[in-house]
Write a protein that holds these residues in place. Structure first.
Motif, short mmCIF file in Angstrom:
data_model
loop_
_atom_site.label_atom_id
_atom_site.label_comp_id
_atom_site.label_asym_id
_atom_site.label_seq_id
_atom_site.Cartn_x
_atom_site.Cartn_y
_atom_site.Cartn_z
N ILE A 1 0.83 -1.20 0.00
CA ILE A 1 0.00 0.00 0.00
C ILE A 1 0.87 1.26 0.00
CG2 ILE A 1 -1.78 1.29 1.26
CD1 ILE A 1 -2.72 -1.28 -0.15
N ASP A 2 1.97 1.22 0.74
CA ASP A 2 2.89 2.36 0.71
C ASP A 2 3.39 2.61 -0.71
OD1 ASP A 2 2.69 2.84 3.42
OD2 ASP A 2 4.52 1.77 3.96
N ALA A 3 3.61 1.54 -1.46
CA ALA A 3 4.13 1.66 -2.82
C ALA A 3 3.13 2.33 -3.76
CB ALA A 3 4.52 0.28 -3.36
N LEU A 4 1.85 2.35 -3.40
CA LEU A 4 0.87 3.00 -4.26
C LEU A 4 1.18 4.48 -4.43
CD1 LEU A 4 -2.52 1.50 -2.97
CD2 LEU A 4 -1.20 0.81 -4.97
N ASP A 5 1.78 5.08 -3.41
CA ASP A 5 2.06 6.51 -3.51
C ASP A 5 3.15 6.81 -4.53
OD1 ASP A 5 1.52 9.16 -2.76
OD2 ASP A 5 3.28 9.20 -1.46
N GLU A 6 3.95 5.80 -4.88
CA GLU A 6 4.93 6.00 -5.94
C GLU A 6 4.23 6.15 -7.29
OE1 GLU A 6 7.75 2.83 -5.81
OE2 GLU A 6 8.12 3.07 -3.66
N VAL B 1 -3.55 10.53 1.94
CA VAL B 1 -4.57 10.44 0.89
C VAL B 1 -4.79 8.97 0.51
CG1 VAL B 1 -5.11 10.98 -1.52
CG2 VAL B 1 -4.20 12.75 -0.02
N ILE B 2 -3.72 8.20 0.43
CA ILE B 2 -3.85 6.79 0.09
C ILE B 2 -4.71 6.07 1.12
CG2 ILE B 2 -2.63 4.60 -0.20
CD1 ILE B 2 -2.18 6.53 -2.51
N GLU B 3 -4.38 6.24 2.41
CA GLU B 3 -5.11 5.50 3.44
C GLU B 3 -6.55 6.00 3.57
OE1 GLU B 3 -5.90 6.03 7.13
OE2 GLU B 3 -5.90 8.17 6.74
N ASP B 4 -6.76 7.29 3.44
CA ASP B 4 -8.10 7.86 3.57
C ASP B 4 -8.99 7.44 2.41
OD1 ASP B 4 -9.96 9.76 4.96
OD2 ASP B 4 -9.81 10.84 3.06
N SER B 5 -8.45 7.47 1.20
CA SER B 5 -9.26 7.11 0.03
C SER B 5 -9.62 5.63 0.03
CB SER B 5 -8.53 7.48 -1.27
OG SER B 5 -7.36 6.70 -1.45
N LEU B 6 -8.70 4.77 0.44
CA LEU B 6 -9.00 3.34 0.50
C LEU B 6 -10.04 3.06 1.58
CD1 LEU B 6 -5.52 1.61 0.07
CD2 LEU B 6 -7.48 1.47 -1.49
N CYS B 7 -9.92 3.75 2.71
CA CYS B 7 -10.89 3.57 3.79
C CYS B 7 -12.29 3.91 3.33
CB CYS B 7 -10.49 4.44 4.98
SG CYS B 7 -11.63 4.34 6.38
N ASN B 8 -12.44 5.04 2.65
CA ASN B 8 -13.77 5.47 2.21
C ASN B 8 -14.26 4.69 1.00
OD1 ASN B 8 -14.20 7.43 4.22
ND2 ASN B 8 -12.95 8.91 3.12
N TRP B 9 -13.36 4.31 0.12
CA TRP B 9 -13.76 3.53 -1.07
C TRP B 9 -14.35 2.19 -0.66
CZ3 TRP B 9 -10.97 -0.97 -2.78
CH2 TRP B 9 -11.46 -1.53 -3.96
N GLN B 10 -13.75 1.52 0.31
CA GLN B 10 -14.23 0.18 0.67
C GLN B 10 -15.62 0.21 1.31
OE1 GLN B 10 -14.53 -1.30 4.00
NE2 GLN B 10 -14.01 0.62 5.03
#
Length: 312
Positions: A279-284, A292-301
């Motif tokens: 998941i950290d690698a998504l920011d690359e 933003v990565i963690e917040d968007s995944l939390c709300n998307w699911q």
């Protein structure tokens, strides 16, 4: 969708395609509808952070610090305090706004009631609390009935909804947090000690502070309280820190989102620690930052097929 970053949806759709290509076909985003939904959530997360960036460029009414005022806003209040050289007060108010959160309907009502003694007494600033923590705990006990009635006290935000409003629980959170902030004298001294220990690189400093908060009741046992508090310190420029990871270990919503993304199953057995590097690698790919990565995944699911706006 309207407002800032709205024109970036197609950009993020393209980057989601890159994620799929880089990691292999991901079952969680197998449909165009799910990709679009996640792209919208990324934009929403960026907009929430951009809101704080906008505040940094504006003036702040001193009444924003006052819980007895009708325009009380602890986010703006913390900025006002910082601009007037009151770093410990600004960090303290950031702790309070994080602990209680902004409820969808009640907004800052609960934070204001506890911080301002339900409009009838002293404001429990860092300085006032320092002088008599026992008096603060007595105030909570005296107002236990009000705290128990959400119509009177207000409610925790969604991020803090599992926290207790019992006086002893709130008192313990404040007591252990105060011990953390003052361990080296004040927050400035804590940052000096952190930099002396791990250096001044913002991600390393964030990680050191994150790990140092394990003893703060209501924050240290999980990860969301610590993560939200420290990211807010960074966004408000109260500390030169930024998350270098999504910190999936002990996460709930973001971990469910990560599992759904990679395995198509929120309840997949894989641990947060095992998924964290992926998941950290998504920011690359996205270049939007770990929050933003963690917040968007939390709300998307929560609603992976139909975009819904969530306040957090």
């Amino acid at each position: 969708m309207v407002g800032i970053h709205k024109d970036r949806v197609n950009e993020f759709l393209g980057r989601i395609g890159q994620v799929d290509a880089q990691f292999g076909p991901l079952s969680g985003i197998a449909t165009a509808q799910r990709r679009l939904c996640w792209a919208h959530q990324i934009v929403s997360s960026l907009r929430r952070i951009s809101y704080t960036d906008t505040l940094l460029m504006r003036g702040v009414d001193p009444a924003r610090c006052d819980p007895h005022s009708g325009i009380f806003d602890p986010v703006r209040g913390a900025l006002h305090l910082q601009r007037h050289g009151q770093l410990d007060e600004a960090v303290w108010l950031t702790f309070i706004l994080t602990h209680f959160g902004k409820h969808a309907a009640d907004e800052w009502k609960l934070a204001g009631n506890v911080y301002g003694t339900f409009g009838a007494g002293p404001v429990w600033t860092f300085t006032h609390y320092s002088a008599d923590p026992n008096a603060f705990e007595s105030m909570l006990t005296a107002n236990s009935g009000r705290l128990a009635d959400a119509n009177v006290s207000g409610s925790f935000s969604n991020h803090r909804k599992f926290q207790s409003k019992k006086p002893q629980a709130i008192a313990k959170t404040f007591r252990t947090y105060y011990a953390w902030q003052t361990e080296f004298g004040g927050f400035r001294e804590r940052m000096i000690a952190t930099h002396a220990s791990v250096g001044q690189e913002p991600r390393a400093a964030f990680d050191a502070l994150y790990n140092s908060m394990k003893g703060v009741f209501g924050f240290g046992g999980g990860r969301l309280g610590r993560f939200d508090f420290l990211t807010m310190l960074g966004k408000l420029q109260l500390a030169p820190i930024t998350p270098g990871s999504v910190y999936l270990d002990k996460a709930t919503g973001p971990l469910a989102g990560a599992r759904l993304l990679f395995f198509g199953d929120r309840e997949h057995h894989i641990t947060g620690r095992a998924l964290e590097s992926r998941i950290d690698a998504l920011d690359e790919v996205f270049g939007v930052g770990k929050q933003v990565i963690e917040d968007s995944l939390c709300n998307w699911q929560k609603s992976p097929d139909v975009y819904e706006y969530f306040r957090g």
